[in-house]
Design an enzyme around this catalytic site. Structure first.
Site, short mmCIF file in Angstrom:
data_model
loop_
_atom_site.label_atom_id
_atom_site.label_comp_id
_atom_site.label_asym_id
_atom_site.label_seq_id
_atom_site.Cartn_x
_atom_site.Cartn_y
_atom_site.Cartn_z
N LYS A 1 0.63 -0.78 -0.10
CA LYS A 1 0.06 -0.25 -0.50
C LYS A 1 0.97 1.37 0.64
O LYS A 1 1.18 1.80 1.31
CB LYS A 1 -0.57 -0.16 1.10
CG LYS A 1 -1.65 0.85 1.25
CD LYS A 1 -2.52 1.88 2.21
CE LYS A 1 -1.73 2.93 2.90
NZ LYS A 1 -2.29 4.01 2.06
N GLY B 1 6.93 6.59 7.99
CA GLY B 1 5.85 7.37 7.77
C GLY B 1 5.92 8.38 8.68
O GLY B 1 7.28 7.92 9.54
N CYS C 1 13.03 12.01 5.53
CA CYS C 1 13.81 11.57 7.19
C CYS C 1 15.18 12.43 7.74
O CYS C 1 15.17 12.46 8.50
CB CYS C 1 13.59 9.91 7.03
SG CYS C 1 11.58 9.66 5.90
N GLU D 1 9.49 16.98 13.88
CA GLU D 1 9.25 16.87 12.13
C GLU D 1 8.82 18.17 11.12
O GLU D 1 7.58 17.71 11.59
CB GLU D 1 9.60 16.06 12.09
CG GLU D 1 10.20 15.21 10.69
CD GLU D 1 10.43 14.61 10.59
OE1 GLU D 1 8.93 13.16 10.55
OE2 GLU D 1 10.75 13.33 10.26
N GLY E 1 2.68 5.45 13.11
CA GLY E 1 3.44 4.71 13.23
C GLY E 1 3.16 3.98 15.10
O GLY E 1 3.08 2.73 14.59
C1 UN1 Z 1 14.69 8.69 3.54
O1 UN1 Z 1 14.35 9.70 3.92
O2 UN1 Z 1 13.12 8.36 4.66
O3 UN1 Z 1 19.55 8.64 3.24
C2 UN1 Z 1 14.82 7.93 2.91
C3 UN1 Z 1 18.64 9.43 2.20
C4 UN1 Z 1 18.51 8.84 1.89
C5 UN1 Z 1 16.99 8.05 1.99
C6 UN1 Z 1 16.05 9.05 2.72
N1 UN1 Z 1 19.11 7.70 0.32
O4 UN1 Z 1 18.95 10.54 2.65
#
Ligand code: UN1
Length: 488
Positions: free
Chosen positions: A174, A227, A281, A378, A232
């Site tokens: 999904k 996510g 992230c 965040e 989560g």
């Molecule tokens: C993410 O933002 O969930 O290290 C992954 C990085 C990428 C992956 C990010 N290769 O910035």
């Protein structure tokens, strides 16, 4: 009329039972690009059912053969790289060079895990008894629910689905509701690569009901999710006794020591903070800078941030693309307001940009205290907070003062400071003299504290998420030997 796409269940493209649909938008214009089926509980039930049946056969396909399908997939991704990258830019918004990187990350991942088909190592170790052999082997988990974010709409599905498949699992996939077109193209290539019917199933739709139905389903043995925190947490509550892997974001920081190569650090902060419009992230949303160089750093940083060109990702002159949707713009705006109310000083940006699409100016705050909300939560947008510190102790304290622990970085030429950072920063990843983004697929990726539970993804540790270990003892003594009791 936009084109419409369907679910993929048991080897067939199908409408949802309810017939309900939703659209995905081009974030650079705010206009719909395609329509998709909203999968309900009954669609998910069907997908899990066929996945369960297909998995029983798939697990008996020798792992090297499963790996060959992954290698064909890697080849197809390469063939279609440009077209896929264009789709990523169209639907997710990131600039085209980064969209190509997104696809490249999936290619690298597919190649890496294809090779795992000829390894999938267990280990052997001596038994404490004579004439007895001990080893471990890897078993698939069963049916995996794969729930992926929109920010890396090709790479992250690959991080999860490649190891899942090579380990012999079937998946119900999904994707985020903002990027179902990328997911559909991804699945089309998997089919072309020869994944048997029922082994990969695509169900598009929102977190509720589609995601929840997967998470609660008794026939699903594992969930892998990347996510936001709230989702989560709700997955953990609903999953029951499944194998759950969660990767929930970060509040990553870059420390700049007084001896740091300043130009290099500036390049890193610009790329780490504003690359992918801050929607990684791993994005560097905090810069922890020694007060001795703060003034100079701030001046050049703000000057460079102001000169970044905001625009559609498809335009090769663009440095910073749009945010994913209106809610993301509202969030950036809300946090800008919070920052001002908390007493931080806005140095540049702080406003949405343009008439159409979801643009927000690269934004820099200074005089930020480590415990302010803008330095703790965040934001997932182009908002960077500068925190000034007196020394490395304060820098590491500030770095560790957040609930997350994904990525981190230090710019210094002082080997002692670098090793202190490596040892004392609470994060899954620490870079030295490089920004917080840009993880490579053959190394483990993931975080500590509230960034995640259960797993590291990618690299060899990625295999752990998608397999179970079986311990095997073979006694060839021909008599009953009792462990811990038989001594000779
Ligand atoms: C993410 O933002 O969930 O290290 C992954 C990085 C990428 C992956 C990010 N290769 O910035």
């Amino acid at each position: 009329m936009v084109s419409s796409f369907r679910l993929y269940i048991g080897g067939k493209w199908a409408n949802s039972r309810s017939g309900e649909t939703f659209s995905s938008l081009n974030p650079a214009t705010g206009k719909p690009i395609a329509s998709f089926q909203k999968a309900g509980e009954d669609d998910v039930n069907r997908a899990v059912d066929v996945a369960g049946k297909a998995q029983k056969k798939w697990k008996d396909v020798p792992a090297p053969k499963r790996g060959e399908i992954l290698l064909r997939f890697a080849y197809l991704l390469k063939q279609h790289k440009e077209e896929l990258a264009q789709t990523v830019t169209l639907e997710m918004g990131k600039v085209l060079t980064e969209a190509r990187g997104d696809v490249q990350e999936a290619i690298d991942t597919a190649e890496y895990f294809a090779g795992e088909g000829r390894r999938l190592f267990g280990h052997t170790t001596p038994s404490e008894l004579r004439n007895k052999f001990a080893m471990t082997i890897r078993m698939p988990v069963g049916v995996f629910g794969i729930i992926t974010p929109w920010n890396f709409p090709i790479a992250i599905p690959a991080w999860k689905i490649m190891p899942a498949l090579v380990c012999g699992n079937a998946v119900v996939f999904k994707p985020a509701s903002d990027t179902p077109l990328c997911a559909t193209k991804f699945v089309e290539l998997l089919i072309k690569a020869g994944v048997p019917s029922g082994v990969v199933n695509l169900v598009t739709g929102p977190g509720d009901p589609t995601g929840t139905a997967i998470v609660k389903h008794k026939g699903v043995r594992g969930i892998s999710f990347t996510g936001n925190r709230e989702t989560g947490e709700s997955i953990l509550k609903n999953a029951g006794l499944k194998k759950v892997g969660l990767e929930l974001g970060g509040k990553n920081g870059i420390i700049i020591m007084p001896d740091a190569p300043l130009e290099l650090a500036l390049d890193g902060v610009i790329w780490g903070g504003f690359g992918t419009t801050g929607q990684r992230c791993t994005a560097a949303s905090r810069v922890i800078v020694d007060e001795k160089i703060r003034g100079k750093f701030e001046r050049i940083f703000v000057d460079r941030a102001k000169r970044l060109r905001l625009g559609p990702g498809i335009n090769p002159k663009t440095d910073v693309g749009p945010l994913i949707n209106k809610a993301a713009v509202d969030k950036a705006r809300r946090y800008t307001q919070i920052g001002l109310e908390e007493g931080a000083k806005l140095l540049c940006g702080g406003k949405p940009h343009g008439k159409a699409g979801f643009f927000y100016q690269p934004t820099v705050f200074t005089d930020v205290a480590p415990d302010m909300k803008i330095a703790q939560e965040e934001i997932f947008g182009p908002v960077v907070s500068i925190i000034s510190v007196k020394n490395i102790d304060e820098a590491i304290d500030a770095m560790n003062s957040v609930r997350y622990g994904l990525s981190s970085s230090i710019y210094t030429r002082d080997i002692n400071a670098a090793f202190r950072a490596i040892h004392e920063i609470e994060a899954g990843i620490t870079y030295v003299n490089a920004p917080t983004i840009g993880a490579e697929v053959h190394l483990p990726f993931g975080g500590v504290k509230e960034t995640g539970i259960g797993t590291r993804e990618a690299g060899i540790e990625g295999i752990n998420e998608f397999s179970e270990t079986k311990t095997v003892y073979i006694d060839y003594s021909g008599r009953l030997q009792r462990a811990q009791i038989d001594a000779d």
